[in-house]
Scaffold this active site. Structure first.
Site, short mmCIF file in Angstrom:
data_model
loop_
_atom_site.label_atom_id
_atom_site.label_comp_id
_atom_site.label_asym_id
_atom_site.label_seq_id
_atom_site.Cartn_x
_atom_site.Cartn_y
_atom_site.Cartn_z
N GLY A 219 0.62 11.39 5.02
CA GLY A 219 -0.58 11.61 5.83
C GLY A 219 -1.86 11.13 5.18
N PHE A 220 -1.81 9.92 4.57
CA PHE A 220 -3.02 9.31 3.99
C PHE A 220 -3.72 10.24 2.99
CE2 PHE A 220 -4.05 6.39 7.90
CZ PHE A 220 -2.99 5.58 7.56
N ASN B 101 8.72 9.40 4.27
CA ASN B 101 7.50 10.04 3.80
C ASN B 101 6.68 10.55 4.99
OD1 ASN B 101 4.56 8.82 3.98
ND2 ASN B 101 5.96 7.05 4.01
N SER C 240 0.46 3.77 10.70
CA SER C 240 1.17 4.86 10.02
C SER C 240 1.61 5.89 11.05
CB SER C 240 0.26 5.52 8.98
OG SER C 240 0.87 6.72 8.50
N ASN D 77 2.15 8.94 10.37
CA ASN D 77 1.88 10.27 9.82
C ASN D 77 0.47 10.78 10.05
OD1 ASN D 77 4.53 10.35 8.79
ND2 ASN D 77 3.90 9.17 7.00
N THR D 78 -0.36 10.02 10.77
CA THR D 78 -1.68 10.48 11.21
C THR D 78 -1.65 10.55 12.73
OG1 THR D 78 -2.85 9.53 9.30
CG2 THR D 78 -4.14 9.94 11.30
N GLY E 262 12.73 1.34 3.49
CA GLY E 262 13.86 0.94 2.67
C GLY E 262 14.87 0.10 3.44
N ALA F 134 0.85 -1.19 0.00
CA ALA F 134 0.00 0.00 0.00
C ALA F 134 0.88 1.24 0.00
CB ALA F 134 -0.91 -0.01 1.22
N LYS G 24 -1.99 -4.22 9.90
CA LYS G 24 -0.63 -3.75 9.60
C LYS G 24 -0.07 -3.05 10.82
CE LYS G 24 2.13 -1.52 6.03
NZ LYS G 24 2.12 -0.99 4.64
N THR H 292 6.32 -4.81 8.18
CA THR H 292 5.82 -3.75 9.03
C THR H 292 5.56 -2.48 8.21
OG1 THR H 292 8.03 -2.82 9.45
CG2 THR H 292 7.26 -4.54 10.97
N ASN H 293 5.02 -1.49 8.92
CA ASN H 293 4.91 -0.15 8.38
C ASN H 293 6.28 0.54 8.47
OD1 ASN H 293 3.64 2.34 7.49
ND2 ASN H 293 1.76 1.62 8.46
N TYR I 112 7.94 -1.85 -1.91
CA TYR I 112 7.60 -0.46 -2.18
C TYR I 112 8.90 0.30 -2.49
CZ TYR I 112 5.51 4.24 -1.45
OH TYR I 112 5.07 5.53 -1.59
N THR J 133 -3.40 3.75 1.45
CA THR J 133 -4.46 3.66 2.43
C THR J 133 -5.63 4.57 2.03
OG1 THR J 133 -2.96 3.09 4.22
CG2 THR J 133 -5.03 4.11 4.86
N ASP K 225 -0.06 3.12 -4.92
CA ASP K 225 -1.28 3.43 -5.68
C ASP K 225 -2.41 3.62 -4.68
OD1 ASP K 225 -3.29 3.73 -7.51
OD2 ASP K 225 -2.91 1.88 -8.59
N LYS K 226 -2.41 4.77 -4.04
CA LYS K 226 -3.36 5.03 -2.96
C LYS K 226 -4.81 5.01 -3.44
CE LYS K 226 -0.16 7.86 -0.25
NZ LYS K 226 -0.16 7.09 1.00
#
Length: 337
Positions: free
Chosen positions: A119-120, A116, A185, A187-188, A270, A67, A221, A249-250, A318, A91, A70-71
């Site tokens: 933030g979804f 990154n 995530s 980032n939220t 990475g 994920a 996840k 993992t994330n 990814y 996501t 291609d959100k």
């Protein structure tokens, strides 16, 4: 030895801003998804079949698209043509959202990594459901399993998160071969609090009850930044609520493996994530019979085998795909005995 993508295509993409390069790539693949000749051309990269069955689904090979790339689910046909054994979009959130301010993607080529802070950013469950409905009615729906990764909208209070996930599930489940609950995530704000036992139990109970109508495998996840005790509780809660598998993992918030001068806020992915991800895969496999989907630091056949040997049933790529290109899939699949 570098492949053609690494010698010619990647330098062109890396000459652009990271997010601009991402949007250009998605736009090209979206266009290719509607052109038969382009799809046939992409199939030159397909690896040979290496079928595997996990949580009741048949995968032509065990390497999937993670994920995040291609959100909005705009290039499913192209990803399948490139040879992915499964595709995970998202996501996706219940409400459309722009995500965090730019710049929000940062490359670290020397470390083979990305940071990154997106933030979804996505078009929301309603728009994406309509897009998938149109694709399903066409003749271009991919023949490989499609997963849909769902998360909490940023504006939704944490105490109302369950309703957010249920809204997306109801809209999208008919198009999903499996569903992923993204609770990890970085980032939220506050999202990772859903990994705590009480919050996770509440979410999974509601998802389990809703999922009885048209059952789909539900995966969770998780973050790499959790303790052994936290992992034990997550596994127990997942098992109690009939979760089909765990994605490990994330991205990580631990940036200690990269130079401080290049440090930016957000999740690191990475090569620096490789060892941490593998350790978590091994820990889950040692504690549970739930299938594990491994993600994190997969750049070649060696790092892929490391994940399988740790107990992973499937892999997702990814960042490794951004650095290595389409040849990566064939390299991994052809190395499997």
């Amino acid at each position: 030895m570098k492949n053609g993508y690494e010698r010619f295509v990647r330098p062109l993409l890396f000459s652009l801003d990271a997010e601009a390069a991402h949007h250009l790539t998605i736009a090209l693949l979206r266009g290719a998804s509607h052109v038969d000749l382009a799809l046939r051309a992409l199939k030159v990269f397909q690896p040979r079949s290496k079928p595997k069955t996990v949580f009741g689904l048949n995968f032509p090979n065990p390497i999937g698209l993670a994920a995040g790339l291609d959100k909005n689910g705009v290039a499913l046909s192209a990803w399948a043509a490139l040879g992915f054994g499964f595709i995970e979009i998202g996501t996706v959130t219940a409400k459309a959202q722009l995500g965090n301010p730019r710049p929000r993607i940062f490359r670290l080529p020397e470390q083979q990594a990305l940071i990154n802070h997106l933030g979804f950013n996505n078009q929301g469950a309603d728009v994406i459901a309509e897009r998938l409905h149109k694709l399903r009615e066409s003749e271009r729906w991919p023949v490989v399993p499609v997963g849909i990764n769902i998360g909490k909208s940023k504006v939704t209070p944490l105490e109302e998160a369950t309703g957010d996930y249920l809204y997306s599930l109801r809209l999208l489940r008919d198009f999903a071969d499996y569903v992923v609950l993204n609770i990890s995530s970085p980032n939220t704000p506050g999202l990772r609090e859903l990994q705590e036992p009480a919050a996770l139990s509440q979410l999974l109970r509601a998802i389990r009850d809703e999922n009885q109508l048209t059952p789909k495998p539900v995966l969770v996840k998780i973050a790499p930044d959790i303790s052994s005790a936290d992992l034990e509780e997550i596994i127990a809660t997942c098992e109690q609520n009939e979760v089909a598998g765990i994605i490990a993992t994330n991205t990580t918030l631990d940036h200690s493996s990269i130079p401080p001068v290049r440090d930016e806020s957000g999740g690191l992915s990475g090569a620096p994530l490789r060892e941490r991800s593998t350790a978590l895969v091994r820990a889950i496999a040692a504690r549970s019979k739930m299938p594990v989907v491994a993600a994190g630091g997969i750049f070649d056949a060696e790092s892929a085998h490391e994940k399988f040997e740790a107990g992973a049933q499937l892999l997702q790529v990814y960042t490794g795909y951004i650095y290595r290109g389409p040849r990566l899939l064939r390299e991994i699949v052809e190395s499997l005995s």
